[in-house]
Scaffold this active site. Sequence first.
Site, PDB file in Angstrom:
ATOM      1  N   ARG A  76       0.868  -1.375  -0.049  1.00 39.04           N
ATOM      2  CA  ARG A  76      -0.017   0.119  -0.126  1.00 39.04           C
ATOM      3  C   ARG A  76       0.950   1.183  -0.134  1.00 39.04           C
ATOM      4  O   ARG A  76       1.724   1.369   0.888  1.00 39.04           O
ATOM      5  CB  ARG A  76      -0.790   0.113   1.201  1.00 39.04           C
ATOM      6  CG  ARG A  76      -1.973  -1.185   1.045  1.00 39.04           C
ATOM      7  CD  ARG A  76      -3.148  -0.697   0.243  1.00 39.04           C
ATOM      8  NE  ARG A  76      -4.080   0.256   0.576  1.00 39.04           N
ATOM      9  CZ  ARG A  76      -4.976   0.755  -0.011  1.00 39.04           C
ATOM     10  NH1 ARG A  76      -5.087   0.379  -1.085  1.00 39.04           N
ATOM     11  NH2 ARG A  76      -5.878   1.813   0.677  1.00 39.04           N
ATOM     12  N   ASP A 242     -14.045   2.738   6.286  1.00 39.85           N
ATOM     13  CA  ASP A 242     -14.386   2.446   4.841  1.00 39.85           C
ATOM     14  C   ASP A 242     -15.174   1.300   5.101  1.00 39.85           C
ATOM     15  O   ASP A 242     -14.685   0.230   4.549  1.00 39.85           O
ATOM     16  CB  ASP A 242     -13.274   2.706   3.929  1.00 39.85           C
ATOM     17  CG  ASP A 242     -13.718   2.634   2.446  1.00 39.85           C
ATOM     18  OD1 ASP A 242     -15.096   2.646   2.439  1.00 39.85           O
ATOM     19  OD2 ASP A 242     -12.999   2.674   1.732  1.00 39.85           O
ATOM     20  N   ASN A 247     -14.382  -3.846   0.721  1.00 37.37           N
ATOM     21  CA  ASN A 247     -12.979  -3.911   1.432  1.00 37.37           C
ATOM     22  C   ASN A 247     -12.935  -5.108   2.207  1.00 37.37           C
ATOM     23  O   ASN A 247     -11.730  -5.007   3.197  1.00 37.37           O
ATOM     24  CB  ASN A 247     -13.026  -2.597   2.214  1.00 37.37           C
ATOM     25  CG  ASN A 247     -12.724  -1.275   1.474  1.00 37.37           C
ATOM     26  OD1 ASN A 247     -12.209  -1.328   0.218  1.00 37.37           O
ATOM     27  ND2 ASN A 247     -13.170  -0.086   1.853  1.00 37.37           N
ATOM     28  N   ASP A 260      -8.252  -1.580   4.014  1.00 36.87           N
ATOM     29  CA  ASP A 260      -8.546  -0.407   3.692  1.00 36.87           C
ATOM     30  C   ASP A 260      -8.818   0.381   5.062  1.00 36.87           C
ATOM     31  O   ASP A 260     -10.071   0.793   5.268  1.00 36.87           O
ATOM     32  CB  ASP A 260      -9.365  -0.055   2.732  1.00 36.87           C
ATOM     33  CG  ASP A 260      -8.738  -0.243   1.513  1.00 36.87           C
ATOM     34  OD1 ASP A 260      -7.647  -0.654   1.114  1.00 36.87           O
ATOM     35  OD2 ASP A 260      -9.513  -0.198   0.303  1.00 36.87           O
ATOM     36  N   GLU A 262      -7.574   3.308   5.941  1.00 32.11           N
ATOM     37  CA  GLU A 262      -7.144   4.741   6.146  1.00 32.11           C
ATOM     38  C   GLU A 262      -8.162   5.822   6.447  1.00 32.11           C
ATOM     39  O   GLU A 262      -7.659   6.764   6.709  1.00 32.11           O
ATOM     40  CB  GLU A 262      -6.753   4.934   4.683  1.00 32.11           C
ATOM     41  CG  GLU A 262      -7.958   5.255   3.570  1.00 32.11           C
ATOM     42  CD  GLU A 262      -7.268   5.431   2.219  1.00 32.11           C
ATOM     43  OE1 GLU A 262      -5.927   5.782   2.062  1.00 32.11           O
ATOM     44  OE2 GLU A 262      -8.022   5.053   1.104  1.00 32.11           O
TER      45      GLU A 262
END
Length: 372
Positions: A76, A242, A247, A260, A262
């Site tokens: 990532r 998220d 995901n 994911d 973030e």
Amino acid sequence: MTGTPRPRTTTRDPEDLTRRLTAWLGTRLPGARAVDAAVPDSNGMSSETLLFDIAHPRPPAPGLASAQAPVACALRLAADPAAYTVFPRYDMARQYRTMRLVADHTDLPVPRVFWLEEDPAPLGAPFFVMARAAGRVPPDVMPYTYEGNWLHDATDAERDRLEAASVSVLARLHDQVPPGAADFLALAGTGSALRRHVADQQGYYQWVVDGRPRSPLIERGFARLAELWPRDPGETVLTWGDARIGNIVYDGFEPAAVLDWEMAALGPRELDLGWMVFLHRFFQDLAESSGHRGLPGFLCRDRVESRYARLTGHPPRAMEFHTLYAALRHAIVMLRVAYRRVHFGEIPDPADADALILHRDTMEAMIAGRYW
């Protein structure tokens, strides 16, 4: 959505990235090479993902594997600043730390993270490397609510199993991580975690429209949120951010990897519940608007809420607020992605900024209180 090419997400050369990654791997695991590198075809419009295997002449370092077979990994990488990024900041150390926190405190299948590189020199931006889980992901393009993908082709019982397991991911995350251990995810500002979250999104919107046309729809959405503000926002937990099935990597119909992180932050449980419910509605509404049946019995709001309540003892509250907030947050992201397409000359600069928001009608209905 159905007739335009996927928006541009990078200006980087994957082959050059792989060469530089191999050079970097040599500093962490001498003799290692990055092989069979590939960029995922769908899912992901922010940080970049590179899938690759680590080939090594000897058994890899402790913690990677005990055999000589290549080790499946994912990288990532903070978004390329030249690609008109979706978000103003990309804190890879924060994501890395969040994944380790969740792995340490929960039984969720979070990929093991191997290395964090905060120096931008090796690949042009900070990044981390993690284990790659085998499995399948509900697609974003074309959305899983359209025919021709594994989730749409599944039986009702199989989708029900996936839905129950996905809601369980949220329940376990919220119940198992001590909020005090996630203090580093507290957003700046004053007031409750929800106040800080909404203020952060307002700041994000101002960044998106800086030098660009403003969105009357989004601004009315913020005004409506103020009217719907919950009297009691509820306890503060670690939220995934998220929280959507796109995901999650599934082994059959069970989660094999939760990805994911973030957008993770401290906030009320309903932030994740509203996002999971709305993101499915977004894809379902797209399907229905183009004449497809979609998956009308899947991830229904009332069933998601009741499943979550049974698992946690916490009946979701203020869900009209939280589903509207999810739609509003998604609208800001969509506006930024559309302005990026304008930047790269993929679409003309529109006269009406709200025309760039695919769920404009949904937002209008939610603001008017006639969607649910």
